[in-house]
Design a protein around this motif. Structure first.
Motif, PDB file in Angstrom:
ATOM      1  N   ALA A   1       0.823  -1.313   0.010  1.00  0.00           N
ATOM      2  CA  ALA A   1       0.090   0.048  -0.081  1.00  0.00           C
ATOM      3  C   ALA A   1       0.880   1.240  -0.073  1.00  0.00           C
ATOM      4  O   ALA A   1       0.344   2.256  -0.409  1.00  0.00           O
ATOM      5  CB  ALA A   1      -0.734   0.114   1.085  1.00  0.00           C
ATOM      6  N   GLY A   2       1.982   1.156   0.498  1.00  0.00           N
ATOM      7  CA  GLY A   2       3.106   2.239   0.222  1.00  0.00           C
ATOM      8  C   GLY A   2       4.167   1.987   0.833  1.00  0.00           C
ATOM      9  O   GLY A   2       4.564   0.734   1.186  1.00  0.00           O
ATOM     10  N   ARG A   3       5.334   2.705   0.612  1.00  0.00           N
ATOM     11  CA  ARG A   3       6.827   2.818   0.791  1.00  0.00           C
ATOM     12  C   ARG A   3       7.232   3.745   1.724  1.00  0.00           C
ATOM     13  O   ARG A   3       6.722   5.001   1.729  1.00  0.00           O
ATOM     14  CB  ARG A   3       7.536   2.791  -0.548  1.00  0.00           C
ATOM     15  CG  ARG A   3       7.252   1.506  -1.384  1.00  0.00           C
ATOM     16  CD  ARG A   3       8.046   1.781  -2.627  1.00  0.00           C
ATOM     17  NE  ARG A   3       7.842   0.497  -3.525  1.00  0.00           N
ATOM     18  CZ  ARG A   3       7.040   0.400  -4.617  1.00  0.00           C
ATOM     19  NH1 ARG A   3       6.472   1.657  -4.732  1.00  0.00           N
ATOM     20  NH2 ARG A   3       6.695  -0.542  -5.252  1.00  0.00           N
ATOM     21  N   LEU A   4       8.120   3.569   2.405  1.00  0.00           N
ATOM     22  CA  LEU A   4       8.996   4.609   3.276  1.00  0.00           C
ATOM     23  C   LEU A   4      10.285   3.960   3.193  1.00  0.00           C
ATOM     24  O   LEU A   4      10.682   3.060   3.839  1.00  0.00           O
ATOM     25  CB  LEU A   4       8.301   4.372   4.626  1.00  0.00           C
ATOM     26  CG  LEU A   4       9.084   4.989   5.843  1.00  0.00           C
ATOM     27  CD1 LEU A   4       9.127   6.412   5.509  1.00  0.00           C
ATOM     28  CD2 LEU A   4       8.615   4.830   7.338  1.00  0.00           C
ATOM     29  N   ASN A   5      11.250   4.849   2.642  1.00  0.00           N
ATOM     30  CA  ASN A   5      12.643   4.374   2.304  1.00  0.00           C
ATOM     31  C   ASN A   5      12.640   2.748   1.928  1.00  0.00           C
ATOM     32  O   ASN A   5      12.082   2.380   0.822  1.00  0.00           O
ATOM     33  CB  ASN A   5      13.428   4.712   3.718  1.00  0.00           C
ATOM     34  CG  ASN A   5      13.679   5.996   3.736  1.00  0.00           C
ATOM     35  OD1 ASN A   5      13.622   6.899   3.185  1.00  0.00           O
ATOM     36  ND2 ASN A   5      13.308   6.176   5.393  1.00  0.00           N
ATOM     37  N   ASP A   6      13.433   1.986   2.782  1.00  0.00           N
ATOM     38  CA  ASP A   6      13.483   0.514   2.220  1.00  0.00           C
ATOM     39  C   ASP A   6      12.381  -0.152   3.156  1.00  0.00           C
ATOM     40  O   ASP A   6      12.396  -1.432   3.206  1.00  0.00           O
ATOM     41  CB  ASP A   6      14.757   0.013   2.398  1.00  0.00           C
ATOM     42  CG  ASP A   6      15.532   0.108   3.572  1.00  0.00           C
ATOM     43  OD1 ASP A   6      14.650   0.749   4.643  1.00  0.00           O
ATOM     44  OD2 ASP A   6      16.239  -0.492   4.038  1.00  0.00           O
ATOM     45  N   TYR A   7      11.320   0.454   3.425  1.00  0.00           N
ATOM     46  CA  TYR A   7      10.275  -0.321   4.271  1.00  0.00           C
ATOM     47  C   TYR A   7       9.064  -0.287   3.481  1.00  0.00           C
ATOM     48  O   TYR A   7       8.782   0.581   2.517  1.00  0.00           O
ATOM     49  CB  TYR A   7      10.023   0.170   5.699  1.00  0.00           C
ATOM     50  CG  TYR A   7      10.984  -0.088   6.928  1.00  0.00           C
ATOM     51  CD1 TYR A   7      12.611   0.391   6.622  1.00  0.00           C
ATOM     52  CD2 TYR A   7      10.483  -0.823   7.828  1.00  0.00           C
ATOM     53  CE1 TYR A   7      13.243  -0.150   7.741  1.00  0.00           C
ATOM     54  CE2 TYR A   7      11.341  -1.194   8.819  1.00  0.00           C
ATOM     55  CZ  TYR A   7      12.693  -0.874   8.934  1.00  0.00           C
ATOM     56  OH  TYR A   7      13.599  -1.334   9.571  1.00  0.00           O
TER      57      TYR A   7
ATOM     58  N   VAL B   1       3.749 -10.722  -2.703  1.00  0.00           N
ATOM     59  CA  VAL B   1       3.276  -9.283  -2.304  1.00  0.00           C
ATOM     60  C   VAL B   1       2.765  -8.742  -3.622  1.00  0.00           C
ATOM     61  O   VAL B   1       3.577  -8.335  -4.410  1.00  0.00           O
ATOM     62  CB  VAL B   1       4.180  -8.370  -1.658  1.00  0.00           C
ATOM     63  CG1 VAL B   1       3.311  -7.162  -1.284  1.00  0.00           C
ATOM     64  CG2 VAL B   1       4.536  -9.431  -0.279  1.00  0.00           C
ATOM     65  N   GLU B   2       1.368  -8.478  -3.848  1.00  0.00           N
ATOM     66  CA  GLU B   2       1.191  -7.758  -4.970  1.00  0.00           C
ATOM     67  C   GLU B   2       0.846  -6.380  -4.671  1.00  0.00           C
ATOM     68  O   GLU B   2       0.944  -6.048  -3.466  1.00  0.00           O
ATOM     69  CB  GLU B   2      -0.467  -8.077  -5.115  1.00  0.00           C
ATOM     70  CG  GLU B   2      -0.721  -9.661  -5.834  1.00  0.00           C
ATOM     71  CD  GLU B   2      -2.189  -9.987  -5.706  1.00  0.00           C
ATOM     72  OE1 GLU B   2      -2.986  -9.081  -6.211  1.00  0.00           O
ATOM     73  OE2 GLU B   2      -2.505 -11.014  -5.299  1.00  0.00           O
ATOM     74  N   SER B   3       1.093  -5.628  -5.362  1.00  0.00           N
ATOM     75  CA  SER B   3       1.150  -4.102  -5.359  1.00  0.00           C
ATOM     76  C   SER B   3      -0.123  -3.442  -5.663  1.00  0.00           C
ATOM     77  O   SER B   3      -0.725  -3.793  -6.829  1.00  0.00           O
ATOM     78  CB  SER B   3       2.372  -3.519  -6.262  1.00  0.00           C
ATOM     79  OG  SER B   3       2.147  -1.990  -5.909  1.00  0.00           O
ATOM     80  N   LEU B   4      -0.586  -2.717  -4.542  1.00  0.00           N
ATOM     81  CA  LEU B   4      -1.845  -1.659  -4.878  1.00  0.00           C
ATOM     82  C   LEU B   4      -1.603  -0.343  -5.442  1.00  0.00           C
ATOM     83  O   LEU B   4      -2.301   0.365  -5.424  1.00  0.00           O
ATOM     84  CB  LEU B   4      -2.609  -1.871  -3.611  1.00  0.00           C
ATOM     85  CG  LEU B   4      -3.235  -2.984  -3.018  1.00  0.00           C
ATOM     86  CD1 LEU B   4      -3.864  -2.852  -1.728  1.00  0.00           C
ATOM     87  CD2 LEU B   4      -4.104  -3.769  -3.970  1.00  0.00           C
ATOM     88  N   ILE B   5      -0.068  -0.319  -5.442  1.00  0.00           N
ATOM     89  CA  ILE B   5       0.190   1.235  -5.883  1.00  0.00           C
ATOM     90  C   ILE B   5       0.983   1.196  -7.357  1.00  0.00           C
ATOM     91  O   ILE B   5       1.319   0.006  -7.567  1.00  0.00           O
ATOM     92  CB  ILE B   5       0.970   1.996  -4.803  1.00  0.00           C
ATOM     93  CG1 ILE B   5       2.041   1.053  -4.311  1.00  0.00           C
ATOM     94  CG2 ILE B   5      -0.170   2.097  -3.784  1.00  0.00           C
ATOM     95  CD1 ILE B   5       3.236   1.831  -3.380  1.00  0.00           C
ATOM     96  N   ASP B   6       1.596   2.167  -7.803  1.00  0.00           N
ATOM     97  CA  ASP B   6       2.409   2.405  -9.005  1.00  0.00           C
ATOM     98  C   ASP B   6       3.679   1.592  -8.906  1.00  0.00           C
ATOM     99  O   ASP B   6       4.393   1.856  -7.673  1.00  0.00           O
ATOM    100  CB  ASP B   6       2.377   3.743  -9.456  1.00  0.00           C
ATOM    101  CG  ASP B   6       0.993   4.116  -9.964  1.00  0.00           C
ATOM    102  OD1 ASP B   6       0.206   3.250 -10.126  1.00  0.00           O
ATOM    103  OD2 ASP B   6       0.885   5.367 -10.007  1.00  0.00           O
TER     104      ASP B   6
END
Lengths: 121, 121
Positions: B23-29, B116-121
């Motif tokens: 659903a989202g990213r934060l640096n390498d998290y 893990v499928e991605s829901l974002i670009d």
């Protein structure tokens, strides 16, 4: 081992604005709770992204190329190096997620710079 | 720059259980959304803590020395190396926060291991 935390109970325990409180840890990252109202200062975190997750209210994250408006259960990641300035007409409660030690005012400093109090052990 | 994400809209877009979605990213998290019901497998992440934040429903995180029961807006960090097994009688929606690349079944593997499928670009 740590214990669970309840965001609503924690939010009842403080009232000040723009002063993130430590609610949890994840490796070398911190999950903070914050209440905000009014306008913050334009600032940048050169070394890290910053995640905002709104729990209640409507938060506007002003960016130089437009605003991002977040309601409850909406999230936005401000990329590292991107200048931003949060504001909220009515009080907002939100989660912040970022590495340990990030200063709330980033490169801007000034009187809104806050020491992070801990709500956990 | 990225765009905001709405957790409720994202949760409406999938129905499978025990398969976290990006659903989202934060640096390498990564911040992932997951729906769960029933019981998972006992497993350990040797190299990282793992944060659970419940959005709806009641999630029990079984630990070898007792259960942690999380309702909406409650959070628990499973410390690295601690064996755990989530379960939920009724469907639960939750956020997971952990470093990129963490496998949902940790050291246990098996048929519940999810890509893990991605829901974002």
């Amino acid at each position: 081992m740590g214990t669970k935390v309840n965001f609503d109970d924690m939010l009842d325990s403080f009232a000040d604005h723009w002063s993130p409180k430590l609610a949890g840890r994840l490796n070398d990252y911190e999950i903070k709770l914050v209440k905000v109202q009014g306008e913050f200062v334009w600032h940048t975190h050169e070394d890290t992204d910053e995640v905002f997750i709104v729990l209640s209210g409507e938060l506007t994250i002003q960016l130089r190329d437009g605003d991002v408006v977040l309601g409850p259960h909406e999230m936005f990641t401000v990329p590292r190096g991107v200048e931003h300035c949060p504001k909220a007409e009515e009080e907002v409660s939100a989660l912040l997620i970022e590495p340990r030690g990030v200063v709330n005012t980033g490169d801007a400093g000034g009187e809104l710079t806050a020491t992070v109090e801990s709500l956990i052990d």
